[in-house]
Scaffold this motif. Structure first.
Motif, PDB file in Angstrom:
ATOM      1  N   SER A 288       0.852  -1.190   0.000  1.00 33.51           N
ATOM      2  CA  SER A 288       0.000   0.000   0.000  1.00 33.51           C
ATOM      3  C   SER A 288       0.888   1.240   0.000  1.00 33.51           C
ATOM      4  O   SER A 288       2.064   1.189   0.376  1.00 33.51           O
ATOM      5  N   ALA A 289       0.300   2.371  -0.387  1.00 39.26           N
ATOM      6  CA  ALA A 289       0.993   3.662  -0.328  1.00 39.26           C
ATOM      7  C   ALA A 289       1.253   4.021   1.131  1.00 39.26           C
ATOM      8  O   ALA A 289       0.643   3.459   2.045  1.00 39.26           O
ATOM      9  N   GLN A 290       2.157   4.970   1.338  1.00 36.78           N
ATOM     10  CA  GLN A 290       2.448   5.442   2.694  1.00 36.78           C
ATOM     11  C   GLN A 290       1.285   6.289   3.220  1.00 36.78           C
ATOM     12  O   GLN A 290       0.605   6.953   2.446  1.00 36.78           O
ATOM     13  N   PRO A 291       1.070   6.276   4.539  1.00 38.21           N
ATOM     14  CA  PRO A 291       0.072   7.184   5.112  1.00 38.21           C
ATOM     15  C   PRO A 291       0.503   8.639   4.926  1.00 38.21           C
ATOM     16  O   PRO A 291       1.695   8.925   4.800  1.00 38.21           O
ATOM     17  N   ALA A 292      -0.455   9.553   4.950  1.00 36.12           N
ATOM     18  CA  ALA A 292      -0.132  10.981   4.800  1.00 36.12           C
ATOM     19  C   ALA A 292       0.279  11.611   6.120  1.00 36.12           C
ATOM     20  O   ALA A 292       0.748  12.739   6.152  1.00 36.12           O
ATOM     21  N   HIS A 293       0.113  10.885   7.224  1.00 39.13           N
ATOM     22  CA  HIS A 293       0.367  11.456   8.556  1.00 39.13           C
ATOM     23  C   HIS A 293       1.475  10.694   9.273  1.00 39.13           C
ATOM     24  O   HIS A 293       1.640   9.493   9.056  1.00 39.13           O
ATOM     25  N   ASN A 294       2.215  11.417  10.140  1.00 39.21           N
ATOM     26  CA  ASN A 294       3.246  10.763  10.959  1.00 39.21           C
ATOM     27  C   ASN A 294       2.695  10.257  12.268  1.00 39.21           C
ATOM     28  O   ASN A 294       3.319   9.432  12.932  1.00 39.21           O
ATOM     29  N   GLN A 295       1.572  10.805  12.688  1.00 33.01           N
ATOM     30  CA  GLN A 295       0.987  10.477  13.985  1.00 33.01           C
ATOM     31  C   GLN A 295      -0.504  10.255  13.821  1.00 33.01           C
ATOM     32  O   GLN A 295      -1.131  10.938  13.009  1.00 33.01           O
ATOM     33  N   PRO A 296      -1.079   9.344  14.620  1.00 33.87           N
ATOM     34  CA  PRO A 296      -2.546   9.300  14.635  1.00 33.87           C
ATOM     35  C   PRO A 296      -3.101  10.553  15.312  1.00 33.87           C
ATOM     36  O   PRO A 296      -2.354  11.257  16.004  1.00 33.87           O
ATOM     37  N   PRO A 297      -4.388  10.849  15.125  1.00 30.79           N
ATOM     38  CA  PRO A 297      -4.950  12.000  15.837  1.00 30.79           C
ATOM     39  C   PRO A 297      -4.976  11.748  17.346  1.00 30.79           C
ATOM     40  O   PRO A 297      -4.748  10.612  17.789  1.00 30.79           O
ATOM     41  N   PRO A 298      -5.223  12.789  18.172  1.00 35.75           N
ATOM     42  CA  PRO A 298      -5.222  12.610  19.631  1.00 35.75           C
ATOM     43  C   PRO A 298      -6.202  11.535  20.104  1.00 35.75           C
ATOM     44  O   PRO A 298      -7.241  11.319  19.485  1.00 35.75           O
ATOM     45  N   LEU A 299      -5.840  10.875  21.196  1.00 31.79           N
ATOM     46  CA  LEU A 299      -6.687   9.880  21.878  1.00 31.79           C
ATOM     47  C   LEU A 299      -7.163   8.764  20.945  1.00 31.79           C
ATOM     48  O   LEU A 299      -8.293   8.314  21.018  1.00 31.79           O
ATOM     49  N   CYS A 300      -6.257   8.344  20.052  1.00 33.17           N
ATOM     50  CA  CYS A 300      -6.614   7.344  19.035  1.00 33.17           C
ATOM     51  C   CYS A 300      -5.892   6.028  19.325  1.00 33.17           C
ATOM     52  O   CYS A 300      -4.695   6.014  19.566  1.00 33.17           O
ATOM     53  N   TYR A 301      -6.632   4.927  19.302  1.00 35.86           N
ATOM     54  CA  TYR A 301      -6.026   3.609  19.520  1.00 35.86           C
ATOM     55  C   TYR A 301      -5.289   3.095  18.293  1.00 35.86           C
ATOM     56  O   TYR A 301      -4.436   2.227  18.396  1.00 35.86           O
ATOM     57  N   SER A 302      -5.690   3.568  17.136  1.00 35.24           N
ATOM     58  CA  SER A 302      -5.200   2.960  15.904  1.00 35.24           C
ATOM     59  C   SER A 302      -3.935   3.650  15.422  1.00 35.24           C
ATOM     60  O   SER A 302      -3.600   4.747  15.860  1.00 35.24           O
ATOM     61  N   SER A 303      -3.267   3.002  14.479  1.00 34.95           N
ATOM     62  CA  SER A 303      -2.025   3.542  13.933  1.00 34.95           C
ATOM     63  C   SER A 303      -2.327   4.437  12.727  1.00 34.95           C
ATOM     64  O   SER A 303      -3.480   4.540  12.282  1.00 34.95           O
ATOM     65  N   VAL A 304      -1.278   5.046  12.170  1.00 37.94           N
ATOM     66  CA  VAL A 304      -1.440   5.893  10.978  1.00 37.94           C
ATOM     67  C   VAL A 304      -1.910   5.084   9.763  1.00 37.94           C
ATOM     68  O   VAL A 304      -2.344   5.658   8.764  1.00 37.94           O
ATOM     69  N   TRP A 305      -1.843   3.749   9.877  1.00 34.09           N
ATOM     70  CA  TRP A 305      -2.200   2.903   8.734  1.00 34.09           C
ATOM     71  C   TRP A 305      -3.708   2.801   8.504  1.00 34.09           C
ATOM     72  O   TRP A 305      -4.158   2.056   7.621  1.00 34.09           O
ATOM     73  N   LEU A 306      -4.483   3.554   9.255  1.00 40.19           N
ATOM     74  CA  LEU A 306      -5.899   3.675   8.882  1.00 40.19           C
ATOM     75  C   LEU A 306      -6.027   4.250   7.474  1.00 40.19           C
ATOM     76  O   LEU A 306      -7.094   4.218   6.871  1.00 40.19           O
ATOM     77  N   SER A 307      -4.896   4.776   6.957  1.00 38.72           N
ATOM     78  CA  SER A 307      -4.862   5.226   5.552  1.00 38.72           C
ATOM     79  C   SER A 307      -5.383   4.159   4.593  1.00 38.72           C
ATOM     80  O   SER A 307      -6.011   4.467   3.594  1.00 38.72           O
ATOM     81  N   MET A 308      -5.086   2.892   4.895  1.00 39.40           N
ATOM     82  CA  MET A 308      -5.500   1.824   3.964  1.00 39.40           C
ATOM     83  C   MET A 308      -6.784   1.125   4.416  1.00 39.40           C
ATOM     84  O   MET A 308      -7.198   0.135   3.828  1.00 39.40           O
ATOM     85  N   ASN A 309      -7.449   1.693   5.410  1.00 38.29           N
ATOM     86  CA  ASN A 309      -8.723   1.154   5.908  1.00 38.29           C
ATOM     87  C   ASN A 309      -9.856   1.728   5.048  1.00 38.29           C
ATOM     88  O   ASN A 309     -10.669   2.526   5.512  1.00 38.29           O
TER      89      ASN A 309
END
Ligand code: DAV
Length: 371
Positions: A288-309
């Motif tokens: 998959s392509a790289q996520p556009a973000h280096n960090q998840p948003p605040p108070l988030c359990y998930s990783s930046v890889w929600l990009s491919m969700n």
């Protein structure tokens, strides 16, 4: 199995056939649950969520609901029927003869709880104590589907006991470190034990006759064996992604887009010996392509890889989160039409576009893609 907007028919065999009817979650009354073994193992050691719990700030709930409502409207505008759950009071504790926890989680994301296979919707066992009663948010819809669709099979997996015997205490020390976690993941040593069958629905991907299930924190081998016995007409495959130090849910790791094409998270490569069934049948697995973000948003359990969700609407059309420009670009190059959906401010409530939804009806039947 003709589809009509007036009366529910439950039918969905895979992740890509044309979507006609879907459930979209709600952020109402969502809580950060108190500490408990399975959840602690998932919260990264440097996360802003460590050590705090309680109802999420109301303005974040309102913002997430605004985005989820808009997402629902976008789907409706494309001819997809959208249902919404009925939130229960998530501030209430969960108490059973075996455990007690002081609050619940929320009614996001539906994909974690509900597994649709053909005309069946199966409520997963879940593996977090705070999510033990989460299915209740969806019961009004399940009752309605039951009334409207004479072929609908409403099923619930055996509720687990979730005593301390379900969790490896090794995972509960404060600082384990990512190296150790990666080593444990490679050894398939996860926070959940094999005490009893456990699975979250979001660890399962549907490929017609084949179900591909991630063994990790939220789904154990007995959970996969339970699915195998429950779906005797399916082939159930166990997969692992050793590059993931927090293996929870398969849908930010391995994303089928259409028959023959799967995106795989480049940091969580499917091991070679598990690729055989795909390669033998001419399926392509692309990074998959790289996520556009280096960090998840605040108070988030998930990783930046929600990009491919992503949520596939049909084999030529895919919903991608609006800020995920690299992922959208890759979809475009793969020949898919991209529908941009603004959802990042709802990520903290449990996930991206695929997580936030659960299938009710996709066109098509049960095909064998791996003969
Ligand atoms: O990458 O944090 C998130 C999956 C949510 N259903 C991750 C996995």
């Amino acid at each position: 199995m003709a589809w009509s907007p007036d009366k529910t028919t439950v039918n969905s065999w895979n992740e890509w056939d044309p979507l006609r009817h879907v459930i979209v979650g709600r952020a109402d009354d969502c809580h950060i649950p108190p500490e408990e073994p399975a959840l602690d193992a998932k919260v990264p050691e440097d996360s802003d969520m460590r050590g705090q719990w309680g109802k999420r700030p109301q303005e974040t709930i309102d913002r997430a609901n605004e985005l989820l409502d808009k997402f629902a409207d976008q789907l409706r505008a494309r001819g997809v029927k959208v249902d919404r759950p009925t939130p229960i009071d998530h501030s209430l504790p969960v108490t059973t003869p075996d455990f007690h926890t002081a609050s619940q989680f929320g009614c996001m994301p539906p994909r974690d709880v509900l597994l649709t296979v053909g005309s069946e919707i199966l409520e997963a066992t879940m593996s977090y104590r705070c999510r033990w009663f989460e299915y209740l948010n969806y019961r009004p819809l399940m009752q309605q589907y039951w009334e409207e669709d004479p072929k609908f099979r409403h099923e619930a997996a055996p509720k687990p006991r979730l005593t301390d015997a379900d969790y490896h205490p090794d995972y509960l020390s404060e600082k384990i470190g990512v190296e150790k976690r990666l080593q444990w993941a490679a050894e398939k040593f996860f926070v959940t034990t094999e005490e009893e069958p456990l699975f979250d629905a979001a660890d399962v991907l549907r490929f017609g006759r084949d179900l591909v299930v991630q063994h990790g924190f939220t789904t154990n081998l007995k959970g996969i064996e339970w699915l195998r016995r429950h779906f005797p007409d399916h082939r159930v495959h166990t997969v692992n992604f050793p590059g993931d130090p927090y293996p929870i849910h398969i849908d930010a790791t391995f994303t089928p887009l259409r028959p023959g094409l799967i995106l795989n998270n480049p940091q969580r490569r499917l091991p070679d010996d598990q690729r055989e069934m795909f390669h033998k049948n001419g399926w392509e697995i692309v990074d998959s392509a790289q996520p556009a973000h280096n960090q998840p948003p605040p108070l988030c359990y998930s990783s930046v890889w929600l990009s491919m969700n992503v949520l596939v609407l049909d084999p030529k059309t895919v919903c991608v989160e609006k800020s995920e420009v690299y992922q959208a670009d890759q979809m475009d190059k793969l020949g898919l039409e991209v529908v941009e959906v603004d959802l990042r401010d709802a990520y903290a409530f449990g996930g991206g576009l695929h997580c936030s939804t659960a299938d009710v009806y996709r066109e098509g039947g049960c095909e064998d893609y791996f003969p």
